[in-house]
Design an enzyme around this catalytic site. Structure first.
Site, PDB file in Angstrom:
ATOM      1  N   THR A  89      45.378  58.255  72.331  1.00 54.64           N
ATOM      2  CA  THR A  89      44.646  57.340  73.211  1.00 54.64           C
ATOM      3  C   THR A  89      45.450  57.076  74.467  1.00 54.64           C
ATOM      4  OG1 THR A  89      45.618  55.293  72.324  1.00 54.64           O
ATOM      5  CG2 THR A  89      43.667  56.175  71.190  1.00 54.64           C
ATOM      6  N   CYS A  90      44.765  56.557  75.486  1.00 57.14           N
ATOM      7  CA  CYS A  90      45.432  56.180  76.737  1.00 57.14           C
ATOM      8  C   CYS A  90      45.847  54.717  76.660  1.00 57.14           C
ATOM      9  CB  CYS A  90      44.496  56.421  77.917  1.00 57.14           C
ATOM     10  SG  CYS A  90      44.020  58.136  78.114  1.00 57.14           S
ATOM     11  N   ASP A  91      46.638  54.376  75.667  1.00 54.11           N
ATOM     12  CA  ASP A  91      47.034  52.986  75.451  1.00 54.11           C
ATOM     13  C   ASP A  91      48.461  52.952  74.921  1.00 54.11           C
ATOM     14  OD1 ASP A  91      47.307  50.283  74.264  1.00 54.11           O
ATOM     15  OD2 ASP A  91      45.168  50.132  74.709  1.00 54.11           O
TER      16      ASP A  91
END
Length: 610
Positions: free
Chosen positions: A481-483
């Site tokens: 994820t982009c987190d």
């Protein structure tokens, strides 16, 4: 004889009697628990290979991540719970029975619920529902249960919920409406009169007995659910005045998930049984059931210590004995007939029966800290001197300064900074000995292990294979994820890394164990990732069979949950733009594949970095 490195992950502590490592160095499931015979172990690595070698019904290639579900473990866990209560009842001279329910919220998957109803049929095992959707699921599934199985309705309720529960009772289901608030009784009275159906009522007691830690907020006088003792008696008085006391049949309580010790179990049941007895002796209520709720915990870290939210200091036998002994003591002391004992043990039933299989994509070394251990230590010593100076001068200025608030605030800032530096020094010290690698996994933390991100829940994790080789890499697990929160760097036992192997021999898989409760129910769609492939693995004649493979939601299905009309808003718009740029021949195929496969990485080629 080959070395077994399963001990590095404390598999004996948290895994017995359901998990072991075989002579090939592969993680294995013991499908029948302690009754598993030699040769009946299920090799998890062999299961994965067989799944990947086959296809789903529509011939799509199976994708990671996946959940392996072992229904035989589910059956063994439920059987052990019933056996524990039977032994406790027989050993104590208790003069009634145990009849439990499964709380649907813990894992709402169809196979899990239907399996539990089937496996628990002879024991009249029932279901608990806390919402209208769960109530409908319970009503449907309990048509296959033994008559008399409980359908316990918890949670906040409106008129439709209560009307549906009364309809279930009218259809012959043993449905009990548990009051969470006094005003729910008014709704029950109204709907009972409208439908001409007499209810069975329970009351949720707000006990004073509490448990420590994260899960303890459920109980106590300021808890979210239930009625305090005097309010419970007020409901009984009101029912008696209406001539409806015969509606009241159950007292329910729940002091929180993961009760850490058997002593607290005994204390809570004793308190609740005292209220139960008062309802019988003071008000003449025809009580029949004491529902002890959930709380039967799982020893995730394998320490059997009960000193954290990840551990309990008892097993099924001690839990059952504590419940039975406490209820009997209170009832005998007050001359009250022993009630049917019910529990809503969800976590303890389903946690062991499934595991998440993660595919390693690559492994990248972390860069070393910029500062040496000596430099970090000097900073800590400087801050320590300032800390002592602030404490000595009261406000950091040697005079009246800005008062107590400034003094305390400055001390707190210094303490936090020292803590951060100490953590950096510890990490630098250990990384000097061996480099830490970030293992990029085909995973969304938010979709597969939501409790790790949400409440800091730790799960046992270990490689599926090569456990006959010493794992020489210290790794963390990084999702796609982009987190920045999509990283697992805390593990059972207090470690910030997991022992892993180099990615030098093809596919490499990590299993997340004891993950069968809550994770599927709590999964979110961050970055529009979604649920995993579900694989049902059954034990058959000393071997195993893949009973079913159900692919996870496709990208099209996930986008659709965000209220997009995928055909119009996505497909047609992209098609028009692609045709305008003479790219539709290529884009059509790519879009079709993107929409009809799971959103996780597909056929990723693993770089040979270590």
């Amino acid at each position: 004889m080959a070395k077994n490195y399963g001990e590095l992950y404390n598999i004996v502590g948290w895994g017995e009697p359901y998990f072991t490592v075989n002579s090939k160095g592969h993680l294995c499931t013991m499908p029948h628990g302690r009754d598993t015979k030699p040769g009946q172990e299920i090799d998890v690595h062999s299961v994965i290979e067989q799944v990947l070698a086959g296809t789903t019904n529509d011939s799509k290639k199976v994708q990671f991540p996946m959940i392996l579900r072992f229904p035989d473990v589910l059956k063994a866990r439920l059987g052990s719970l019933h056996a524990a209560f039977k032994d406790a009842i027989a050993g104590s001279g208790y003069k009634n029975k145990y009849q439990g329910v499964y709380p649907i919220k813990v894992n709402q998957n169809k196979d899990v619920i239907q399996d539990l109803v089937t496996f628990g049929h002879d024991e009249s095992y029932g279901l608990e529902a806390g919402s209208k959707p769960e109530l409908l699921v319970a009503m449907g599934c309990l048509t296959k249960a033994k008559p008399g199985a409980y359908l316990v309705c918890n949670g906040y309720k409106d008129a439709d919920f209560i009307a549906l529960a009364l309809s279930a009772r009218a259809m012959g289901l043993n449905c009990i409406i548990v009051l969470e608030m006094e005003e729910e009784l008014d709704i029950v009275i109204e709907q009972s009169a409208r439908l001409g159906v007499e209810p069975l009522i329970g009351i949720r007691a707000k006990l004073l007995t509490r448990i420590p830690g994260h899960f303890g907020s459920t109980a106590g006088k300021r808890g979210k659910f239930g009625l305090l003792e005097e309010k419970i008696y007020g409901v009984a008085e009101r029912l008696k005045g209406m001539g409806k006391l015969h509606w009241l049949t159950m007292l329910h309580f729940h002091i929180g998930s993961m009760i850490p010790t058997a002593e607290i179990v005994h204390e809570a049941v004793s308190e609740a049984a005292g209220v139960y007895c008062n309802l019988v002796t003071r008000y003449g209520a025809p009580m029949a059931v004491l529902d002890c709720g959930g709380g039967l915990g799982v020893d995730y870290d394998g320490t059997r210590s009960g000193d954290s939210d990840m551990s309990v200091a008892y097993g099924l036998e001690e839990y059952a004995s504590s419940v039975v002994r406490a209820a009997r003591a209170q009832c005998d002391a007050r001359g009250v007939a022993h009630p049917v004992l019910c529990t809503e043990s969800g976590r303890a039933m389903v946690t062991h029966h499934s595991m998440i299989i993660l595919e390693a994509l690559s492994a990248i070394p972390e860069p070393p800290e910029d500062e040496t251990c000596e430099q970090l230590m000097n900073k800590i010593q400087d801050l320590s001197s300032k800390h002592q100076s602030i404490a000595a001068n009261g406000d950091g200025r040697g005079g009246a300064g800005t008062g107590l608030y400034s003094y305390g605030s400055e001390l707190q800032k210094q303490g936090i900074e020292m803590y951060k530096l100490a953590k950096k020094m510890c990490k630098r010290f250990t990384s000097d000995a061996s480099t830490i690698y970030n293992y990029h996994m085909n995973l969304s933390v938010f979709s597969l292990v939501a409790d790790y991100w949400g409440v800091g829940q730790l799960f046992p994790m270990m490689p599926v294979s090569r456990l006959d080789e010493r794992p020489v890499i210290r790794g963390t697990l990084v999702d796609i994820t982009c987190d920045s929160d999509g990283k697992i760097d805390k593990f059972i036992g207090g470690g910030e890394t997991l022992p892993l192997h180099p990615l030098d021999r093809g596919a490499y898989y990590v299993a997340v164990l004891l993950s069968g409760s809550y994770q599927e129910a709590l999964a979110c769609k961050h970055n529009l990732f979604s649920g995993p492939t579900l694989v049902r693995v059954e034990s058959v004649a000393g071997a195993f069979k893949i009973a079913s493979i159900e692919m996870g939601p496709t990208t099209e299905e996930i986008i659709g949950t965000m209220r997009f009309d995928v055909k119009e808003d996505i497909g047609r718009a992209i098609e028009e733009l692609a045709k305008k740029n003479n790219l539709w021949v290529n884009v059509e195929r790519l879009m079709a594949k993107g929409l009809t496969t799971m959103p996780y990485l597909n056929e990723y080629k693993v770089p040979r970095t270590i």
